[in-house]
Motif scaffolding. Structure first.
Motif, short mmCIF file in Angstrom:
data_model
loop_
_atom_site.label_atom_id
_atom_site.label_comp_id
_atom_site.label_asym_id
_atom_site.label_seq_id
_atom_site.Cartn_x
_atom_site.Cartn_y
_atom_site.Cartn_z
N SER A 62 -44.36 28.73 -71.46
CA SER A 62 -44.80 30.13 -71.50
C SER A 62 -45.94 30.40 -70.52
CB SER A 62 -45.23 30.49 -72.92
OG SER A 62 -46.33 29.70 -73.33
N GLU A 63 -46.70 29.35 -70.16
CA GLU A 63 -47.82 29.55 -69.24
C GLU A 63 -47.36 29.88 -67.82
OE1 GLU A 63 -51.36 27.12 -69.61
OE2 GLU A 63 -50.38 25.97 -71.19
N PHE A 64 -46.10 29.59 -67.51
CA PHE A 64 -45.55 29.89 -66.18
C PHE A 64 -44.89 31.27 -66.12
CE2 PHE A 64 -45.48 25.31 -66.76
CZ PHE A 64 -46.03 24.84 -65.59
N LEU A 65 -44.66 31.88 -67.27
CA LEU A 65 -43.89 33.11 -67.35
C LEU A 65 -44.79 34.33 -67.50
CD1 LEU A 65 -41.10 31.89 -69.78
CD2 LEU A 65 -41.12 31.79 -67.26
N GLY A 97 -44.19 38.87 -71.90
CA GLY A 97 -42.93 39.39 -72.41
C GLY A 97 -41.70 38.77 -71.78
N GLN A 98 -41.86 37.91 -70.76
CA GLN A 98 -40.71 37.29 -70.11
C GLN A 98 -40.15 36.19 -70.99
OE1 GLN A 98 -41.59 35.44 -66.34
NE2 GLN A 98 -39.47 34.84 -65.95
N LYS A 99 -38.83 36.18 -71.16
CA LYS A 99 -38.17 35.15 -71.96
C LYS A 99 -37.09 34.49 -71.13
CE LYS A 99 -39.07 37.24 -76.47
NZ LYS A 99 -38.49 37.71 -77.76
N LEU A 100 -36.85 33.22 -71.42
CA LEU A 100 -35.81 32.48 -70.71
C LEU A 100 -34.44 32.90 -71.21
CD1 LEU A 100 -37.27 28.86 -70.68
CD2 LEU A 100 -37.27 30.51 -68.82
N PRO A 101 -33.44 32.89 -70.33
CA PRO A 101 -32.06 33.10 -70.79
C PRO A 101 -31.69 32.04 -71.83
CG PRO A 101 -32.19 33.23 -68.40
CD PRO A 101 -33.53 32.75 -68.87
N ARG A 102 -30.83 32.40 -72.74
CA ARG A 102 -30.50 31.49 -73.84
C ARG A 102 -29.89 30.17 -73.38
NH1 ARG A 102 -28.17 34.86 -79.05
NH2 ARG A 102 -30.06 36.10 -79.43
N ASP A 103 -29.19 30.19 -72.23
CA ASP A 103 -28.50 28.98 -71.79
C ASP A 103 -29.37 28.12 -70.89
OD1 ASP A 103 -28.54 30.77 -69.66
OD2 ASP A 103 -26.63 30.04 -68.84
N VAL A 104 -30.66 28.46 -70.74
CA VAL A 104 -31.56 27.72 -69.85
C VAL A 104 -32.52 26.86 -70.67
CG1 VAL A 104 -33.45 27.94 -68.19
CG2 VAL A 104 -31.41 29.35 -67.94
#
Length: 205
Positions: free
Chosen positions: A140-143, A146-153
């Motif tokens: 989360s420190e790189f994002l 409110g940015q979230k990773l895609p579910r398949d990543v």
């Protein structure tokens, strides 16, 4: 070619920054070359070329072997580029502790998003022991907020050798292999003369 330019840039930026440390290195006798002679060659097991103990001695004596050459060297840094393309490298950098005279030696691979690194501490009596790298930051420190990773990543964070210290390298995977995810921040561990301090900055390509 891009990897070659990155390694050349790393050397170009690194050597001037370390010139002021040469006098201190000469005083206490601990140099990058000297410590490399004592370290095992285990980091090279993570490269395609590898390096045996006999090849290590040849590399130090002659400056090159069939698969490696010394690409740059100061008292605190030594970099070995892979031949013939010089598209990857192994570097050793010293971080000197101004409080107790010890040295932390980081040796790691360069030129690939998948890095490996070892960290060693050498005290004033020249006793050398492996030590843990700083803990990996949460992804989360790189994002961005409110940015979230895609579910398949799925993310992995690696600790790598970087300018001024160490850097945290996020790598993202999906079912097809490595995936690209835009970053908001970079995370590094800068040496303050006594320890590594974590710092977070806006991301730079």
């Amino acid at each position: 070619m891009l990897h070659c330019l990155r390694i050349a840039s790393f050397l170009f930026m690194l050597i001037p920054l370390l010139a002021a440390a040469r006098a201190q290195a000469e005083d206490n006798g601990m140099t990058a070359r000297g410590l490399f002679t004592l370290l095992p060659v285990s980091i090279f097991e993570n490269t395609a070329e590898g390096l045996s103990e006999s090849e290590k001695q040849q590399l130090l004596a002659e400056g090159h072997t069939e698969f490696w050459e010394i690409a740059g060297e100061t008292e605190d840094v030594i970099v070995f580029a892979a031949l013939p393309f010089r598209d990857s490298a192994v570097a050793l950098r010293l971080f000197r502790n101004s409080a107790d005279g010890s040295v932390e030696a980081a040796v790691g691979t360069l030129g690939s998003p998948i890095c490996t690194m070892e960290l060693w501490r050498v005290d004033s009596s020249a006793r050398m022991v492996p030590i843990d790298t700083p803990p990996e930051p949460d992804i989360s420190e790189f994002l961005g907020q409110g940015q979230k990773l895609p579910r398949d990543v799925n993310p992995t964070v690696l600790i790598c050798l970087g300018l001024g210290g160490l850097k945290a390298q996020p790598v993202f995977w999906n079912s097809s292999g490595m995936a690209h995810v835009p970053l908001a921040n970079d995370v590094s561990f800068q040496w303050n003369g006594k320890a590594f301090e974590k710092r977070v900055f806006p991301h730079k390509e």
